[in-house]
Design an enzyme around this catalytic site. Structure first.
Site, PDB file in Angstrom:
ATOM      1  N   ASP A 197       0.796  -1.272  -0.467  1.00 59.09           N
ATOM      2  CA  ASP A 197       0.073   0.154   0.425  1.00 59.09           C
ATOM      3  C   ASP A 197       0.788   1.073  -0.339  1.00 59.09           C
ATOM      4  O   ASP A 197       1.846   1.562   0.615  1.00 59.09           O
ATOM      5  CB  ASP A 197      -0.547   0.293   1.310  1.00 59.09           C
ATOM      6  N   ASP A 231      -0.634   6.355  -7.922  1.00 57.78           N
ATOM      7  CA  ASP A 231      -1.135   5.075  -7.093  1.00 57.78           C
ATOM      8  C   ASP A 231      -0.830   3.079  -7.848  1.00 57.78           C
ATOM      9  O   ASP A 231      -1.116   2.947  -8.065  1.00 57.78           O
ATOM     10  CB  ASP A 231      -2.701   5.436  -6.590  1.00 57.78           C
TER      11      ASP A 231
END
Length: 451
Positions: free
Chosen positions: A112, A329
């Site tokens: 993440d 991302d």
């Protein structure tokens, strides 16, 4: 007590003291050998993934990936109205295998880049999600140490860390925008990447955890920009300092039919600066932050426009001083553009394809994508270039379009709200480097199936 969202900007100490604490922890606790560590970065939909469901068809996997992407942006957008201190995690697309403790205990972590803390479920577990691998038992590790609430390391996570009412340990509560959460003791232990052991790594030993987890993964590996991020901690151990990169291979369930020859290749993650991270094809854009805690975690850059063929679509300049408008991302499949930019981009793509005799079709996945009826790949595709500040990133057809069933190809872009998200499909076959020392992100065209 309500679980607060993470906020580095609310740390009581000054920014100078915070810097000294981070530098002191890195210097005291991490050996300065220097090296590059390589790990397989496993996409959840590949056969090598422990999350792989062989009963699903390829197109069901595609639909699920797009749903996860849509859920991620929806939760992120809704959180903007609630608090600026949100964290990105939502299910996750990539996993890494690492180990924790002495002797090393396997830990399957979700990658993440939108959060900082590395954590795993720990015994004793008061309330945890069901997990197939055994939970980490701190008592079984000879190098485990729970941190005191007065320790420097505990201060780095505040206000998510706090002093327990019935002990002197450093407790924490960490939440994500999808409702996932972890509560436990902030601790130190040895983390092992492949054959490389990194001592005294700050991690969350979670005794109360919940959220969207399958039971295969044990926790999250936070790779954001914050002080307790895994990469921030181990930078002194690596060539190039606080630098990591990854090279993503296509998800075989979604790749163009004509380019699926290396479906078994694995994406790679590198901690430290590889020799191939510089050269004439590498383009670099600055990382931005305005002091708000979210911008100190996320990899935010400035997108200035997009070119489609000869059509240069300029993003309307905002009068505000902070120009950060796009998050790089790894956890979102699709790329989400600000609304006006998206519609201009979609129109420009359709204009470029008008002579291809492609019928516009409704998105069969329900994701609201712009789709075309075709059993053939859109090759060659329009020339698409993303103009970041100082970096022109040229996308191939494989980055621009995604096949969602036997007769439908869709744009791998969608309409967003507010800040944009540059998703992992646009990053396929690029070596994407995150340099926390120099505050930049770099892009280098690479055949990731052979890297």
């Amino acid at each position: 007590m309500a679980t607060p969202y993470h906020s580095l900007s609310a740390i009581a100490s000054s920014i100078v003291i915070l810097f000294l604490l981070v530098r002191s922890h890195a210097q005291d606790n991490v050996p300065h050998h220097g090296g590059v560590i390589s790990l397989n970065m496993i996409h959840r939909d590949t056969p090598s993934s422990p999350l792989y469901n062989s009963s699903l068809t390829n197109w069901q996997r595609v639909s699920n990936a797009l749903r996860r992407s849509r859920d991620r942006i929806n939760r992120f957008t809704s959180s903007e109205d609630e608090s600026p201190d949100h964290l990105m995690y939502s299910e996750g697309e990539y996993l890494v295998n690492i180990s924790i403790g002495t002797p090393p205990r396997p830990f399957i972590g979700i990658v993440d880049t939108g959060s900082d803390l590395i954590w795993t479920q720990c015994m004793p577990c008061r309330q945890c999600f069901e997990q197939n691998p055994p939970l980490f038992d701190p008592a079984s590790s000879s190098t485990y140490r729970a941190l005191s609430c007065m320790s420097n390391e505990c201060r780095l996570l505040r206000p998510a860390s706090f002093c327990s009412s019935n002990s002197s340990s450093c407790d924490y509560q960490y939440s994500y925008v999808d409702g996932s959460n972890t509560t436990g003791n902030l601790s130190l232990d040895t983390v092992t990447l492949g054959s490389t052991a990194i001592p005294k790594t700050i991690f969350g030993c979670g005794h109360q955890n919940g959220g969207d987890f399958s039971g295969i993964e044990s926790g999250i590996v936070g790779l954001g920009r914050g002080a307790v991020s895994f990469i921030s901690q181990i930078g002194g151990y690596l060539v190039g300092g606080k630098y990591f990169s990854y090279c993503l291979v296509p998800n075989p369930a979604m790749y163009f039919l004509s380019n699926n020859s290396n479906a078994t290749s694995s994406s790679k993650m590198y901690f430290g600066r590889p020799n191939t991270s510089s050269g004439p094809e590498v383009v670099t854009t600055p990382l931005l932050s305005n002091g708000v805690s979210a911008t100190q975690t996320f990899y935010i850059v400035e997108l200035q426009g997009i070119s489609v063929g000869a059509n240069n679509i300029t993003l309307n300049a905002d009068a505000k001083a902070f120009k950060g408008n796009m998050i790089i991302d790894s956890g979102s499949t699709l790329t989400y553009l600000p609304e006006l930019l998206y519609y201009s981009f979609k129109s420009a793509i359709q204009e470029e394809l008008k002579d291809r005799d492609l019928e516009v079709k409704q998105d069969p996945t329900g994701s609201g994508l712009s789709c075309f009826l075709t059993k053939y790949d859109i090759l060659p595709g329009p020339n698409v270039t993303f103009h970041f500040n100082g970096a022109d990133v040229k996308l191939k057809s494989d980055n621009t379009f995604v096949r969602v069933d036997d007769e439908t190809v869709c744009l791998a872009f969608s309409r967003g709200s507010g800040v944009g998200i540059y998703g992992n499909w646009a990053q396929i076959n690029y070596l994407v480097g995150y340099d926390l020392e120099n505050k930049t992100v770099s892009f280098q065209p690479t055949d990731c199936t052979t890297s």
